[in-house]
Enzyme design. Structure first.
Site, PDB file in Angstrom:
ATOM      1  N   ALA A  72     -28.377  59.064 -25.849  1.00 54.28           N
ATOM      2  CA  ALA A  72     -29.252  58.410 -27.140  1.00 54.28           C
ATOM      3  C   ALA A  72     -28.056  58.149 -27.997  1.00 54.28           C
ATOM      4  O   ALA A  72     -27.133  58.783 -28.152  1.00 54.28           O
ATOM      5  CB  ALA A  72     -30.001  59.755 -27.802  1.00 54.28           C
ATOM      6  N   VAL A 104     -25.362  62.146 -25.447  1.00 57.12           N
ATOM      7  CA  VAL A 104     -25.499  61.617 -26.870  1.00 57.12           C
ATOM      8  C   VAL A 104     -24.371  60.904 -27.441  1.00 57.12           C
ATOM      9  O   VAL A 104     -23.031  61.370 -27.310  1.00 57.12           O
ATOM     10  CB  VAL A 104     -25.690  62.621 -27.962  1.00 57.12           C
ATOM     11  CG1 VAL A 104     -26.139  62.305 -29.202  1.00 57.12           C
ATOM     12  CG2 VAL A 104     -27.249  63.623 -27.501  1.00 57.12           C
ATOM     13  N   LYS A 105     -24.368  59.721 -27.969  1.00 55.32           N
ATOM     14  CA  LYS A 105     -23.171  59.037 -28.506  1.00 55.32           C
ATOM     15  C   LYS A 105     -23.305  59.404 -30.248  1.00 55.32           C
ATOM     16  O   LYS A 105     -24.158  58.970 -30.800  1.00 55.32           O
ATOM     17  CB  LYS A 105     -23.270  57.556 -28.207  1.00 55.32           C
ATOM     18  CG  LYS A 105     -21.951  57.008 -28.724  1.00 55.32           C
ATOM     19  CD  LYS A 105     -21.977  55.516 -28.693  1.00 55.32           C
ATOM     20  CE  LYS A 105     -22.645  54.947 -30.119  1.00 55.32           C
ATOM     21  NZ  LYS A 105     -22.703  53.663 -30.012  1.00 55.32           N
ATOM     22  N   THR A 106     -22.446  59.521 -30.754  1.00 56.18           N
ATOM     23  CA  THR A 106     -22.190  59.615 -32.198  1.00 56.18           C
ATOM     24  C   THR A 106     -20.940  59.357 -32.908  1.00 56.18           C
ATOM     25  O   THR A 106     -20.277  58.722 -32.114  1.00 56.18           O
ATOM     26  CB  THR A 106     -22.660  61.029 -32.794  1.00 56.18           C
ATOM     27  OG1 THR A 106     -23.098  61.358 -34.096  1.00 56.18           O
ATOM     28  CG2 THR A 106     -21.608  61.983 -32.430  1.00 56.18           C
ATOM     29  N   ASP A 156     -17.370  55.970 -26.309  1.00 56.44           N
ATOM     30  CA  ASP A 156     -18.019  54.730 -26.105  1.00 56.44           C
ATOM     31  C   ASP A 156     -17.582  53.704 -26.914  1.00 56.44           C
ATOM     32  O   ASP A 156     -18.195  53.656 -28.102  1.00 56.44           O
ATOM     33  CB  ASP A 156     -19.563  55.100 -26.291  1.00 56.44           C
ATOM     34  CG  ASP A 156     -20.364  53.763 -26.017  1.00 56.44           C
ATOM     35  OD1 ASP A 156     -19.934  52.751 -25.625  1.00 56.44           O
ATOM     36  OD2 ASP A 156     -21.576  53.637 -26.772  1.00 56.44           O
TER      37      ASP A 156
END
Ligand code: R5P
Length: 272
Positions: free
Chosen positions: A142, A172-174, A220
């Protein structure tokens, strides 16, 4: 979690250290030919051997990556908007699970827009995608997208990451922020960070170092690698922080060393 799903995840985050370097080249899906990614094939090729996984859309995968490339694919499957459109958060699922399987994706990725007009649409798309992925043992990343008017602070990012995890995202990427450890603490699945806009190399390495120190499972990263004048040296320096636990100074030394070695090699080639 079934074997296939765990196996695919282990291709994204190295089981030895739980960390990963994901090279992001999906920007064109709403930005068009982004600077230094105008010719994705040319940008991607020299960097592939230094990345643990590659994040991109099916169109760029099919046209710009050799089918014998030995790289786990994180397939962006959301989109349908552009920077010129009405609202960036109005994303739909743009690639089917059957297509992802045909493309041998190791992971699916989609954006969620918490707090936006289309929050509900993106969150329910995430839930559906996770159901589909789990049928076939494919994990879902996500991507916590941030609108212009939304603060990139720990409170907001922790909210987005936790919601993604609650809905079943496997990763999760944030974004990195002050008190980032709070974001990681509140999220029961691995959190990786985007690089964001191009920064001077040392600042981008600092960001990487701080994120790993504060609990991120990797990066990422796109623009801070391929918009650098020395993208190979940059991805190698990022790797050195993520996997080899180098400090910013040590990774800057590897950056300069590799840069000098490469320019010497190029000089030698020119004189032959
Ligand atoms: C948004 O365009 C994508 O999800 C990117 O993959 C993500 O923002 C990471 O790229 P960058 O490091 O350039 O922010």
């Amino acid at each position: 979690m079934d074997w296939g799903l765990r196996n695919r995840l282990s291709r994204i985050l190295n089981p030895q250290d739980g960390k990963g370097v994901m090279l992001a080249v999906d920007h064109g899906y709403f930005l068009g030919p982004t600077e230094k990614l105008e010719d994705p094939k040319k940008t991607i090729k020299p960097l592939l051997i230094y990345a643990d996984s590659l994040m991109l859309t099916r169109g760029i995968l099919r046209t710009c990556v050799e089918s014998n490339a030995n790289i786990p694919i994180v397939l962006r499957v959301s989109g349908g908007t552009s920077i010129l459109g009405e609202d960036l958060s109005k994303e739909a699922i743009t690639t089917s699970i059957e297509e992802a399987i045909k493309l041998n994706a190791s992971c699916l990725a989609m954006s969620i827009f918490v707090g936006s007009k289309y929050e509900h649409q993106t969150l329910s798309n995430l839930s559906k995608l996770i159901d589909e992925g789990e049928k076939y043992g494919i994990p879902v990343l996500a991507v916590t997208a941030v609108g212009k008017e939304m603060a990139r602070d720990a409170r907001y990012l922790a909210l987005s990451c936790r919601i993604a995890a609650e809905l079943g995202a496997h990763l999760v990427k944030t974004y990195y922020c002050e008190n980032f450890e709070k974001v990681v603490e509140g999220c029961p699945v691995p959190v990786i960070i985007a690089g964001g806009k191009k920064l001077p190399e040392k600042d981008a390495l600092n960001l990487t170092f701080n994120a790993i120190r504060d609990g991120a499972s990797g990066v990422d990263m796109g623009r801070n690698i391929w918009q650098s004048d020395h993208p190979i040296e940059m991805i190698r320096a990022v790797r050195a922080i993520v996997h080899d636990k180098l400090t910013v100074e040590e990774s800057m030394n590897t950056f300069f060393l590799n840069k000098d070695m490469r320019s010497n090699e190029l000089e030698t080639l020119k004189t032959r």
